[in-house]
Scaffold this active site. Sequence first.
Site, short mmCIF file in Angstrom:
data_model
loop_
_atom_site.label_atom_id
_atom_site.label_comp_id
_atom_site.label_asym_id
_atom_site.label_seq_id
_atom_site.Cartn_x
_atom_site.Cartn_y
_atom_site.Cartn_z
N LYS A 65 0.75 14.62 1.40
CA LYS A 65 -0.54 14.95 0.78
C LYS A 65 -0.70 16.45 0.53
O LYS A 65 -1.58 16.88 -0.18
CB LYS A 65 -1.69 14.44 1.67
CG LYS A 65 -1.83 12.91 1.69
CD LYS A 65 -2.90 12.48 2.69
CE LYS A 65 -3.05 10.96 2.81
NZ LYS A 65 -3.92 10.39 1.76
N LYS A 74 -14.29 8.84 -4.94
CA LYS A 74 -15.58 9.18 -4.35
C LYS A 74 -16.04 10.56 -4.83
O LYS A 74 -17.20 10.76 -5.18
CB LYS A 74 -15.50 9.21 -2.82
CG LYS A 74 -15.08 7.91 -2.18
CD LYS A 74 -14.73 8.16 -0.69
CE LYS A 74 -13.93 7.01 -0.11
NZ LYS A 74 -13.31 7.37 1.19
N LYS A 104 -8.87 14.10 3.83
CA LYS A 104 -7.97 12.95 3.88
C LYS A 104 -7.10 13.10 5.12
O LYS A 104 -7.09 14.16 5.74
CB LYS A 104 -7.10 12.89 2.62
CG LYS A 104 -6.44 14.23 2.28
CD LYS A 104 -5.64 14.18 1.00
CE LYS A 104 -6.46 14.23 -0.27
NZ LYS A 104 -6.57 12.94 -0.91
N ARG A 105 -6.37 12.06 5.49
CA ARG A 105 -5.45 12.21 6.61
C ARG A 105 -4.49 13.36 6.37
O ARG A 105 -4.12 13.66 5.23
CB ARG A 105 -4.66 10.91 6.83
CG ARG A 105 -5.44 9.85 7.55
CD ARG A 105 -5.86 10.28 8.95
NE ARG A 105 -4.74 10.28 9.86
CZ ARG A 105 -4.59 9.46 10.88
NH1 ARG A 105 -5.53 8.55 11.16
NH2 ARG A 105 -3.53 9.52 11.66
N THR A 126 -8.42 6.90 -2.74
CA THR A 126 -9.79 6.47 -3.06
C THR A 126 -10.75 7.64 -2.87
O THR A 126 -11.81 7.67 -3.48
CB THR A 126 -10.24 5.29 -2.17
OG1 THR A 126 -9.95 5.61 -0.81
CG2 THR A 126 -9.55 4.01 -2.58
N HIS A 167 0.79 -1.23 0.00
CA HIS A 167 0.00 0.00 0.00
C HIS A 167 0.81 1.27 0.00
O HIS A 167 0.25 2.36 0.00
CB HIS A 167 -0.93 0.04 1.22
CG HIS A 167 -2.15 -0.78 1.06
ND1 HIS A 167 -3.29 -0.31 0.46
CD2 HIS A 167 -2.41 -2.07 1.38
CE1 HIS A 167 -4.21 -1.26 0.44
NE2 HIS A 167 -3.70 -2.35 1.00
C1 LIG Z 1 -12.02 7.46 1.52
C2 LIG Z 1 -11.56 7.85 2.85
C3 LIG Z 1 -10.20 8.06 3.09
C4 LIG Z 1 -9.14 7.96 2.02
O1 LIG Z 1 -9.00 9.24 1.41
P1 LIG Z 1 -7.75 9.56 0.46
O2 LIG Z 1 -8.10 10.91 -0.09
O3 LIG Z 1 -7.75 8.52 -0.60
O4 LIG Z 1 -6.55 9.56 1.30
C5 LIG Z 1 -9.81 8.42 4.37
N1 LIG Z 1 -10.70 8.57 5.36
C6 LIG Z 1 -12.02 8.41 5.15
C7 LIG Z 1 -12.97 8.60 6.29
C8 LIG Z 1 -12.49 8.03 3.90
O5 LIG Z 1 -13.80 7.85 3.71
#
Ligand SMILES: *Cc1c(COP(=O)(O)O)cnc(C)c1O
Length: 828
Positions: A561, A667, A555-556, A663, A364
């Site tokens: 990032k 979304k 995101k985190r 991911t 990952h």
């Molecule tokens: C989808 C999701 C992530 C992943 O987000 P990235 O932008 O791909 O890092 C992290 N936390 C939550 C709550 C999510 O739903």
Amino acid sequence: MSEQESTRTTQTPPEKLKTRTLFHRKYSRGKDGRTATPYDEYWSFAHAVRDLVIDRFVATQQHYLDRDVKRLYYFSMEYLVGRLLKSNLLALDMLGPGREALGQLGLNPEAMFERDTEAGLGNGGLGRLAACYMDSLATLEYPAYGYGLRYEHGIFRQEFQEGWQRERPDDWLSTGYPWEMVRPEYVQPVCVYGRLEDVRDPHGGTFQVWTDWQMFEGVPYDIPVIGYKVNTVNMLRLWSARAAEGFQLDVFNQGDYVRAVEEKNWAENVTKVLYPSDNTQAGRELRLIQEYFLVTCSIRDLVRRYLKNHHDWEDFPEKNAIQMNDTHPALAVAELMNVLCYEHDVPWDKAWDLTVRTLGFTNHTLLPEALEEWSEDLLRRVLPRHMEIIYRINHQFLQRVQLSRPGNDALLQKVSLIEEGERKKVRMAHLAVVGSHAVNGVSELHSRLVRERVMPEFADLKPDRFINITNGITHRRWLVQCNPELAELITSRIGDEWIYDLEQLKRLEPEIEDPDFRTRFLEIKHRNKARLAEYIHETTGVDVPPDSLFDVQIKRLHMYKRQLLNAMHIITLYRRLKHNPGMEITPRTFIFGAKAAPAYLLAKRVIKLINTLGDVINKDPEVDGRLKVVFLPDYNVSLAEKIIPAADLSEQISMAGKEASGTGNMKLALNGALTIGTWDGANIEIAEHVGEENIFIFGRREEEFEDLRRDGYNPWQYYDRNPELKGVLDSLKDNEYEPEDPDVFRELFDELTAHGDPFFYLADYRDYIETQQRVAECYRDRERWCRATLLNVARMGWFSSDRAVRQYAEKVWNLEPVEVRDVGRIST
Ligand SMILES: *Cc1c(COP(=O)(O)O)cnc(C)c1O
């Protein structure tokens, strides 16, 4: 299609749900209409919904057993499940009747959904991926089990205090969790510590026994995973640690009662808390024990299940596939060998063949700080037998390498499972690769970098073992559930087959020419934004204009990032407005959601900065509402479901080569946000699918950073040559935003300058700002923006986790779907 039709399920009338709710209110809670609290009502309704699942759950497990089907076991330390009440109703096709039943009971459905417990057993993308895959596996009728840990405290709750992140414990189990069922009958014993002792066998040889270990237990809790409108109900089995029954009796007998209870606590600590770091190695003894605990309980459990139908090991890989979600469960390689060789007397070479054919490994990340290594000392102390097993695996592996590439000592050192040095370390990624028949990355770029940069020697030795499977998301949660109006609009145009087969969204493309369709879409987006604006007002007190461009980064929080690059754009716009208050600007609302690991101080400072910018900008009359900045606290799955349908712009601005897939990017695009992003992870494949004219790509590519680094990257050059950038950075250096506290952001300034700007913010700054300018212009052309947005929606079908799971089934697991029929015949 017609085949699928035959197993699709039918609805239950709302009256039945209502009756079951009243039943549980009385017999599970001991309450009536007058005494029931809102929590009693929630508990009773959730149990009523759960009751609807039980027949299918029982039938599914029975069916798998009777047919002796091949099963997939997904091993993951994290499952970011989110809430289940609404998604379970949806899977049962009972969302409408559920609302009706609640109405008849005088209860508010939305309040009920908000009361549902959030299961936050993960940090971010990796854990959410596991949850999406569980949904797709059940919906596609694959026989699959998720194995994980039942942490008493999931990911911490985030609060802000004067703009700083404060962590609060997540107490999701404190009032009971209605979706789990405890299974004390399947408890597993777990041993750790102790030593190996040489023992003579009757024929004069010696063998080693593992003695003096400490034993505790894993208790499984099952959460049903309901396939969408099919009979299949799989399960997520989460292990909870506790002291072994009759623990420390001798100590009790000696009268040291308090010490005995302390010992008991030790075992219960094992699943007390989720380690809150995303993409970094924890490196702690308790974490190692957690990882082993998951692996040993799960392997013993699946071996127990296999032995119900089998008397030898020949068919083990034909009946079992185990997928390791990152290296966290990589001890599965050693533990499967341990169980086969030392507990079931399978000869070593045979056991090794079975192990490799059973296991698959998903990598990952490429971040060096995330690559798991355990010191040999620690591993030997906690798991002496497994350390010996790893040495033997390594010995045989290196022998084979030597045969195929003779005389290459440097190669042997590079691929060894053991890193030599003052303190030896075990490389978990190497263990996972050697012990698996398939190794995959999670996007095309990432998989190529795994092959070329991370493990070129392994890729050369075993080229066929390395494959790509790009991540996906379940569109049932991430569109049907979170954006019901858009889902309905889509269905009104192309029917509802897209919910089973997301690629059908392609059929929307001709509809985009219809002005009425576009208008309806814009109205829905606007209502979603108005709803989010209301939520923002309630939680932060900030008013944001729903007509402004909603610019979203959720995101985190991580330096790679680059939330700070987004903040630099905000500062840039703010400074332009202050110098030229009459300037024409596309009004924007910047929306952030992000947790930082509690020990990640730099990341926490970025949170403080964005909150500070919000404080200053949101109440500056000169800005006049044209810029707003909100950081919503406690980003989690439920908050993501609120933000994503309202987003216009999706920020995916990681340094190229660092984000394995992402991911969140999928979304947001699926819900009609345009992406501003770097050539990284799955952004690249999104660009290829939606068309490069419908996405805003900027910044340097991964190989360009290689060149920059080689030529000696000097961030000061960018600082000196770009006055606007210099202004932005200087405002950080002296904290123009809180003059009473001038040094707070000094470290951020230093990071981007004196400390070498390791994630190349300055190298990408100019292109980012210019691309944001193009975004702003495009947004003003409503029709052009709307067309691009709808083309994104129509072309995102490939990113469903249904597609991803099918690829795993075909390329890694050799797994077939199984229709569950005859649910009615199971007696109650
Ligand atoms: C989808 C999701 C992530 C992943 O987000 P990235 O932008 O791909 O890092 C992290 N936390 C939550 C709550 C999510 O739903």
